[in-house]
Write an enzyme that holds these catalytic residues in place. Structure first.
Site, mmCIF file in Angstrom:
data_model
loop_
_atom_site.group_PDB
_atom_site.id
_atom_site.type_symbol
_atom_site.label_atom_id
_atom_site.label_comp_id
_atom_site.label_asym_id
_atom_site.label_seq_id
_atom_site.Cartn_x
_atom_site.Cartn_y
_atom_site.Cartn_z
ATOM 1 N N LYS A 198 -106.962 -31.610 13.960
ATOM 2 C CA LYS A 198 -107.085 -32.780 13.085
ATOM 3 C C LYS A 198 -105.782 -33.024 12.324
ATOM 4 O O LYS A 198 -105.279 -34.154 12.235
ATOM 5 C CB LYS A 198 -108.240 -32.556 12.103
ATOM 6 C CG LYS A 198 -108.336 -33.565 10.980
ATOM 7 C CD LYS A 198 -108.697 -34.931 11.489
ATOM 8 C CE LYS A 198 -108.467 -36.003 10.446
ATOM 9 N NZ LYS A 198 -108.794 -37.332 10.895
ATOM 10 N N CYS A 210 -105.055 -40.451 4.628
ATOM 11 C CA CYS A 210 -105.045 -39.445 5.700
ATOM 12 C C CYS A 210 -103.629 -39.092 6.110
ATOM 13 O O CYS A 210 -103.195 -37.952 5.954
ATOM 14 C CB CYS A 210 -105.816 -39.996 6.896
ATOM 15 S SG CYS A 210 -107.437 -40.598 6.429
#
Ligand code: SAJ
Length: 432
Positions: free
Chosen positions: A217, A271
């Site tokens: 991720k 993010c």
């Protein structure tokens, strides 16, 4: 064991990832309890309404709440699957240290209701090792249960890490269709988590270990950050050399193995501007390129601010239109937005000369208060402003015909008005 009938699911954290996930799991027929610390969020969802903007989410949530498949609460209750989707911000130490306290707090509450056969999944973006930390915490709080990977015995509970990789604005579609990495604390945990995701994911689900899934991720977002940094660095070099970067990238991308991304005013959102630091924190000596990319992308904001200021000073009588505040095109998300940073800094410096156009906002954010800057519509900005600063590539801005902006001094940080970026105004040359 998770029964083959629909398991009851508890989703902890009802934000941009948790709420769409809860709704999609409920649509697949599982009874879902959504848990959030905010009473207001819980009340909103129980009315069948939503507190965030996301394409088609309102109808989906209304439907599953009406059918009794989704209900929200501030308190965790016993279920068979627990999905943790709470934020992992930076600690307040100024060093970009990841703060996993919300994840551990959620795990602590889950521990109180955990029973044999349950599955605990972490979805929050986490530094490598967090899922094992969750497992260790559960083991400490519930010595009566056998946790995976701590002894040779068959564990009572499964623990896994399964990151999301959805794009804001396309969350529902991507939640269902993207491939997923599913990392178990043990292979058995991965198998249990895989069975759960197969209920609502059409994309391929690939199993691995929890640490690899955590790193995957982080790597995905660091990859994008590094590539955007390359484009942003090129744009600053091109400003210095008085080259049109958009033309250079367009031409370079005709090479079959070159695909340079687009420069902008910096990298925003919750993010890509955050996750690479989790890698840097884990391996500071080795993560040199990743750290540099973060620094380049942050520096681009200040580069844009300096050039915009020089252009505005060169036209002291003109009003200034700042086009866009959101962190990227065609969304109403203003979190960690470089456009917002640049526009607010200009408002503090140039006051009432600054007019902001943001079709996705009904008012200016609080930091504009007292500056004299105002929110105006597109027509008013085009008619009254002699300086045009493009900060976000919303489609409505792209569609402005050249005729309506020819009179203005333009600084286009997104390259949407290609016919106007050459030659650069002398003030922009000086500020490079
Ligand atoms: N940006 C550029 N130039 C580009 C592309 C993007 O300047 O060529 C800027 C955008 O304007 C924005 C920022 O980068 O400020 C981030 O936008 P984005 O569209 O690249 O990504 P996010 O933050 O909306 O979503 C990302 C996605 N990650 C990847 O594409 C690897 C998404 O799939 C993740 O699920 C999401 O982060 C997340 O939640 O982690």
């Amino acid at each position: 064991m998770i029964s083959d009938s629909k398991p009851s699911v508890c989703v902890v954290g009802l934000g941009y990832i948790g709420l769409p996930t809860a709704a999609i799991v409920a649509r697949a027929g599982c009874p879902v309890l959504g848990v959030d610390v905010s009473e207001k969020v819980v009340e909103t969802i129980n009315r069948g309404e939503i507190h965030i903007e996301e394409v088609d989410l309102d109808g989906l949530v209304r439907g599953v709440v009406q059918r009794g498949l989704l209900r929200a609460s501030t308190v965790i209750a016993p279920c068979q699957v627990y999905v943790i989707a709470v934020p992992t911000p930076f600690a307040r130490d100024g060093n970009h240290t990841p703060d996993v306290s919300h994840v551990l707090a959620a795990a602590t509450e889950i521990a109180a209701v955990l029973k044999s056969g349950d599955l605990v999944i972490v979805e929050s973006t986490c530094p490598v090792g967090t899922t094992e930390q969750v497992r260790d915490l559960l083991a400490r709080l519930r010595p009566d249960l056998k946790l995976p990977g701590l002894s040779a015995e068959t564990p009572d509970v499964a623990v896994a890490y399964c990151p999301e990789r959805v794009l804001p604005g396309r969350i529902l579609e991507e939640l269902a269709n993207n491939d997923r990495s599913i990392g178990g604390v043990s292979p058995r945990c991965a198998r249990k988590a895989l069975a759960f995701y197969k209920r609502f994911v059409r994309g391929e689900c690939v199993t691995t270990d929890a640490r690899s899934a955590e790193m995957t991720k982080l790597v995905e977002n660091a990859y994008r950050d590094v590539n955007i940094a390359f484009a942003n660095e090129l744009s600053m070099i091109a400003d210095r050399m008085e080259l049109d970067i958009w033309e250079v990238i367009r031409l370079a991308n005709r090479h079959p193995r070159v695909h340079i991304l687009q420069p902008g005013p910096g990298v925003g959102g919750h993010c890509i501007a955050v996750d690479p630091w989790f890698i840097v924190h884990g391996a500071p000596e080795q993560a040199r390129l990743i750290r540099n990319a973060r620094e380049v992308n942050d520096a681009k904001m200040h580069h844009v601010l300096a050039r915009a200021s020089a252009l505005i000073e060169s036209a002291p009588e003109a009003a200034v239109a700042c086009f866009g505040l959101s962190f990227k095109a065609n969304i109403d998300d203003f979190r960690e937005s470089p456009a917002r940073f640049v526009a607010a800094s200009l408002a503090r410096r140039f006051g009432r000369r600054i007019r902001v156009v943001e079709p996705y906002a009904s008012a200016l954010p609080p930091e504009f208060e007292g500056t004299g800057a105002e929110l105006v519509d597109l027509d008013a900005a085009l008619e009254t402003c002699g300086v045009h600063l493009v900060l976000v590539d919303h489609d409505v801005f792209r569609a402005v015909p050249a005729d309506e902006r020819r009179h203005a001094l333009v600084y286009d940080t997104r390259g949407i008005w290609a016919d106007q970026t050459r030659p650069a105004h002398p003030a922009l040359r000086l500020a490079s």
